[in-house]
Design an enzyme around this catalytic site. Structure first.
Site, PDB file in Angstrom:
ATOM      1  N   GLY A  78     -13.170  -5.760 -13.593  1.00 23.50           N
ATOM      2  CA  GLY A  78     -12.999  -5.452 -15.004  1.00 23.50           C
ATOM      3  C   GLY A  78     -12.316  -6.518 -15.826  1.00 23.50           C
ATOM      4  O   GLY A  78     -11.935  -6.263 -16.963  1.00 23.50           O
ATOM      5  N   GLY A 109     -10.952 -12.628  -9.214  1.00 25.72           N
ATOM      6  CA  GLY A 109      -9.974 -11.796  -9.901  1.00 25.72           C
ATOM      7  C   GLY A 109     -10.290 -10.328  -9.741  1.00 25.72           C
ATOM      8  O   GLY A 109     -11.321  -9.940  -9.172  1.00 25.72           O
ATOM      9  N   LYS A 125       2.219 -10.139 -10.533  1.00 23.97           N
ATOM     10  CA  LYS A 125       3.421  -9.382 -10.180  1.00 23.97           C
ATOM     11  C   LYS A 125       4.382  -9.275 -11.367  1.00 23.97           C
ATOM     12  O   LYS A 125       4.979  -8.222 -11.625  1.00 23.97           O
ATOM     13  CB  LYS A 125       4.105 -10.045  -8.986  1.00 23.97           C
ATOM     14  CG  LYS A 125       3.299  -9.972  -7.704  1.00 23.97           C
ATOM     15  CD  LYS A 125       3.974 -10.735  -6.574  1.00 23.97           C
ATOM     16  CE  LYS A 125       3.178 -10.666  -5.290  1.00 23.97           C
ATOM     17  NZ  LYS A 125       3.791 -11.434  -4.195  1.00 23.97           N
ATOM     18  N   THR A 137     -18.088 -11.378 -14.777  1.00 27.12           N
ATOM     19  CA  THR A 137     -19.547 -11.387 -14.911  1.00 27.12           C
ATOM     20  C   THR A 137     -19.979 -11.595 -16.355  1.00 27.12           C
ATOM     21  O   THR A 137     -20.891 -12.378 -16.642  1.00 27.12           O
ATOM     22  CB  THR A 137     -20.136 -10.073 -14.377  1.00 27.12           C
ATOM     23  OG1 THR A 137     -19.734  -9.897 -13.011  1.00 27.12           O
ATOM     24  CG2 THR A 137     -21.649 -10.097 -14.462  1.00 27.12           C
ATOM     25  N   SER A 158       5.079 -10.905   1.390  1.00 32.63           N
ATOM     26  CA  SER A 158       5.886 -10.984   0.172  1.00 32.63           C
ATOM     27  C   SER A 158       6.882  -9.836   0.030  1.00 32.63           C
ATOM     28  O   SER A 158       7.734  -9.875  -0.855  1.00 32.63           O
ATOM     29  CB  SER A 158       4.974 -11.033  -1.056  1.00 32.63           C
ATOM     30  OG  SER A 158       4.197  -9.849  -1.161  1.00 32.63           O
TER      31      SER A 158
END
Length: 831
Positions: free
Chosen positions: A407, A404, A770, A411, A727
């Protein structure tokens, strides 16, 4: 009748174990003592012949459990059971004769005839003694083989109608030879047994008659009841001798093997004792001379560690080998330090040490909820792992990969997983690692060699089942020093990592109990073989609502504490936090959001420290004074004011974003110009879109000559950022249609999808990211490929309530949704 004794002056030493329990109880005179034995034998000889002549056809049965009585054998017995005491009393008060029948297998010898063998021995009671506890001891003499013809029950006592059997003897040379050989072999066997008495040897040498000899030897061999019963049932003396000869040969082979094993064990013990004595003498001599042997002390310490450490067999053998090498190396030699360091690594690694898993699912759920907001799929996957681990303890470790934008908590959730499971936590960063030795370690032949990061980290953890984070696995490099990603293939394969071998240790270490978690921003740079070994969990970007909750629950309290403030010094309104999320940050994660909150905290900390203010409440109006003017604006409406501009949705490693595709035409000969740092796939999508518009010009109301008299230019702003992917094909097609028809597209409609030459709309990825980007930009209608309908289940409910989704499978379906009805801005292109 269970027999607690089976002994006489003719007994083999191997059967003497059964008598030890009787030595502490009152008993009849010991039948193995010389005087008593002679007395019993004299009485037996005096009574045997008359008894045989008048043996009755019916005899009381005394069961023999685990014992076979032979003719001529002296039988000592101890009777405790009440029903057997009545039988003994009846026998003694009568003719003192009874039938000793052996019980089959594990049966107890009740009144059931099926419990007994059919051939036994008629016996006579010679002596009897009643004991104070009511039990009876007696000594009996075996007289003759007897076969049961039928069983009778009289006064609850088991009787048998019997036929008395005689030996079938043959006076030939083979029988004589068999008897002589059998006697010699038995005496040889007795010579090898330390517990054999001279009395047994004398009796064996003087037994007369081949049949009596076979019975005597069989009764003094430690063989199974089934084999003894088979000998008892064999009436032909020659066959009986052959049978005993085979059994005796087997027992002699057993004795030979046992003596060899004992000799080898004694040799090893003697060798160990000799080394111990020599070392003790050497130690005493060194102490007497006042010499301090640091090497000896060190080796003794290492030996003690080896004995105390529970190592796997292969590691234990390697440690013993290296320890023996260390004893022979001069401490001044460089090799001494190499071997000593290697041994230290072996002793300090957690080969078998593990921490118990916390399998309380509710507690684990609470821990995960406390530490992170959202991320429901990840939390559910961790709880599933714990549930399976609770049901099956030997479950292998899992290999998860969190993918991903930066932030989003990939982790940090590793620490929460470790805390929820009660395991130790490890983390190594693989970003920029280019040397394979960083993973697998160096060979011991190199100066300063060390194990790889996997083994190094496990030593720090102190357990073999930690939660192990491999951060930034997508940023591994490759050069002349090897490929670290390939070195991870064995580490991250549950079928192989149980025997993971580090180059330095050169020993298999079990990694199957480790829970590995990898993190990556994108999977494109992860090798396919490595990606195939991992279970990928997507970390989508946070929505505005999720960011607001994260800021309220985690970021604001953390930053207030981190800046030395107290909760009463600073407070944020919901409007202020919403404005920071929408106007001062634009990201998938929350790092920039935390930085902006930290900037506010610094200004408040300055005011509090200088005494200007004691508290500050930050609302929307004060926010601009502290952080300056907003950095991001919603410019959708302003940019879609003329034909040729379409709004698209794109996915980036930072999350979803809105893109604007601009199309224009200039006089020319039909060329297509593409700008904006477009990748090859995106360029091909633009060409496919133009071909579709040209092929359907008549249906769209466009003059075909427009395409031969004009050049078309497609530009995607933010030209400094590379862009690629299929896309945007639908967006480019709608921009060209808008340009050629001179109809303006609606500013509240955004779209995504791949276009084909025939106008089909194909599915794309990153739908959730999106859609959330469209919602953040103020869009209220999203056009998606029909095959992406399954992805709508991932959209948060509040986003579904605010957005309208239009699912299409061809370009014609988009026209009535995206184009303004009847609104044109000038003539068609080229007119």
């Amino acid at each position: 009748m269970p027999n607690d004794e089976k002994q006489s002056g003719e007994q083999h030493p191997a059967k003497q174990d059964r008598e030890e329990a009787e030595q502490k109880e009152p008993s009849v005179p010991d039948a193995s003592a010389d005087g008593v034995t002679s007395q019993v034998e004299a009485e037996a000889e005096a009574k045997e012949e008359p008894a045989r002549k008048k043996l009755p056809a019916e005899l009381l049965v005394l069961p023999q459990v685990g014992n076979v009585v032979f003719p001529g054998m002296v039988l000592p017995a101890h009777v405790r059971q009440e029903e057997h005491l009545k039988a003994v009393e009846k026998i003694v008060t009568g003719d003192k004769l009874f039938l000793a029948l052996t019980v089959k297998g594990e049966r107890t010898g009740g009144a059931d005839p099926e419990d007994f063998y059919r051939v036994g021995t008629a016996c006579m009671v010679l002596q009897m003694l009643k004991l104070p506890d009511g039990s009876v001891r007696f000594i009996a003499q075996g007289l003759q083989r007897s076969r049961v013809e039928d069983f009778l029950v009289s006064d609850s006592q088991l009787q048998a109608r019997v036929t008395h059997l005689s030996d079938v003897e043959s006076k030939d040379l083979e029988t004589t030879a068999l008897a002589k050989n059998l006697r010699a072999q038995f005496l040889h066997l007795l010579d090898g047994l330390p517990g054999a008495t001279e009395e047994i040897k004398v009796l064996a040498a003087n037994v007369e008659g081949a049949g009596h000899l076979a019975d005597f030897i069989c009764s003094n061999l430690d063989i199974s009841v089934e084999e003894e019963q088979k000998v008892l049932e064999t009436l032909e003396v020659k066959e009986r001798l052959k049978l005993i000869t085979k059994v005796l040969a087997r027992e002699m082979e057993y004795q030979r093997v046992a003596q060899r094993i004992q000799s080898e064990a004694r040799s090893e013990i003697d060798k160990g004792q000799r080394e111990y004595y020599l070392r003790q003498q050497l130690k005493a001599i060194q102490e007497e001379l006042g010499e301090s042997d640091a090497q000896t002390v060190e080796i003794n310490e290492l030996s003690e560690k080896l004995r105390a450490k529970n190592l796997p067999d292969e590691a234990h053998e390697a440690a013993e080998h290296e320890l023996s090498r260390l004893k022979a190396i001069n401490p001044a030699s460089p090799e001494y330090a190499v071997v000593r360091t290697y041994l230290d690594w072996i002793f300090e690694l957690p080969w078998r040490e593990s921490t118990p898993d916390n399998l309380d699912l509710e507690m684990a759920r609470r821990v995960l909820e406390e530490d992170h907001y959202g991320l429901e799929k990840v939390k559910e996957r961790v709880l599933e792992f714990l549930a399976v681990r609770k049901l099956r303890e030997d479950m292998r470790g899992s290999i998860l990969c969190f993918v991903g934008p930066p932030g989003t908590g990939k982790t940090s959730i590793g620490k929460s997983i470790a805390r929820a499971m009660g395991r130790n936590y490890l983390r190594i960063s693989l970003g920029g690692v280019r040397d394979e030795a960083e993973v697998r370690g160096h060979r011991r032949t190199y100066v300063g060699a060390l194990p790889g990061q996997i083994i190094l980290s496990l030593k720090k953890a102190g357990s073999n089942n930690p939660v192990f984070m491999l951060d930034e696995v997508d940023k591994l490099g490759t050069d002349f020093r090897g490929d670290p990603a390939s070195a991870l293939l064995e580490v991250l394969d549950p079928e192989q990592n149980s025997t993971y071998t580090d180059h330095y240790l050169d020993l298999p270490f079990d990694l199957s109990r480790v829970m590995f978690i990898c993190t990556a921003n994108i999977l494109d740079t992860v090798p396919p073989a490595l990606r195939d070994r991992m279970e990928v969990l997507e970390f989508p970007g946070y929505t505005e609502e999720e960011k607001l909750q994260i800021a309220r629950r985690y970021l604001v309290p953390h930053q207030i504490e981190g800046h030395g403030l107290k909760p009463e010094h600073l407070s944020f309104s919901d409007g202020a936090l919403s404005r920071i999320v929408g106007e001062y940050t634009r990201e998938a994660g929350v790092r920039n959001l935390e930085r902006q909150i930290a900037a506010v905290c610094r200004k408040v900390a300055k005011a509090v420290a200088s005494g200007q203010k004691q508290s500050e409440g930050v609302d929307e109006q004060k926010l601009e004074q502290m952080l300056g003017p907003p950095q991001f604006f919603r410019e959708v409406v302003e940019r879609v004011t003329e034909p040729g501009v379409a709004i698209g949705l794109a996915w980036t490693p930072m999350g979803g974003t809105v893109i604007f595709v601009e199309a224009n035409s200039v006089p020319g000969d039909g060329k297509l110009i593409l700008t904006g740092q477009l990748g090859p796939v995106m360029k091909e999508s633009a060409q496919a879109a133009l071909t579709y518009v040209r092929a359907h010009a008549g249906r769209l109301g466009v003059e075909p000559r427009v395409f031969s008299e004009h050049d078309f230019h497609i530009h995607v702003p933010a030209g400094a950022i590379p862009k690629d992917g299929p896309s945007a094909g639908v967006t480019m097609g709608m921009a060209l249609i808008s340009l050629c028809t001179r109809r303006i597209l609606r500013h509240n409609v955004a779209m995504t999808g791949e276009i084909t030459l025939r106008g089909k709309v194909l599915p794309v990825g990153g739908i959730k990211e999106k859609v959330l980007a469209a919602l953040q930009a103020g869009i209220d209608t999203v056009v998606l490929p029909k095959q992406n309908q399954k992805d709508l289940s991932d959209i948060p409910p509040y986003a579904k309530d605010k957005l309208e989704f239009v699912l299409v499978d061809k370009m014609e379906d988009i026209l009535p949704v995206a184009l303004r009805d009847g609104e044109e801005n000038g003539a068609n292109a080229g007119q």
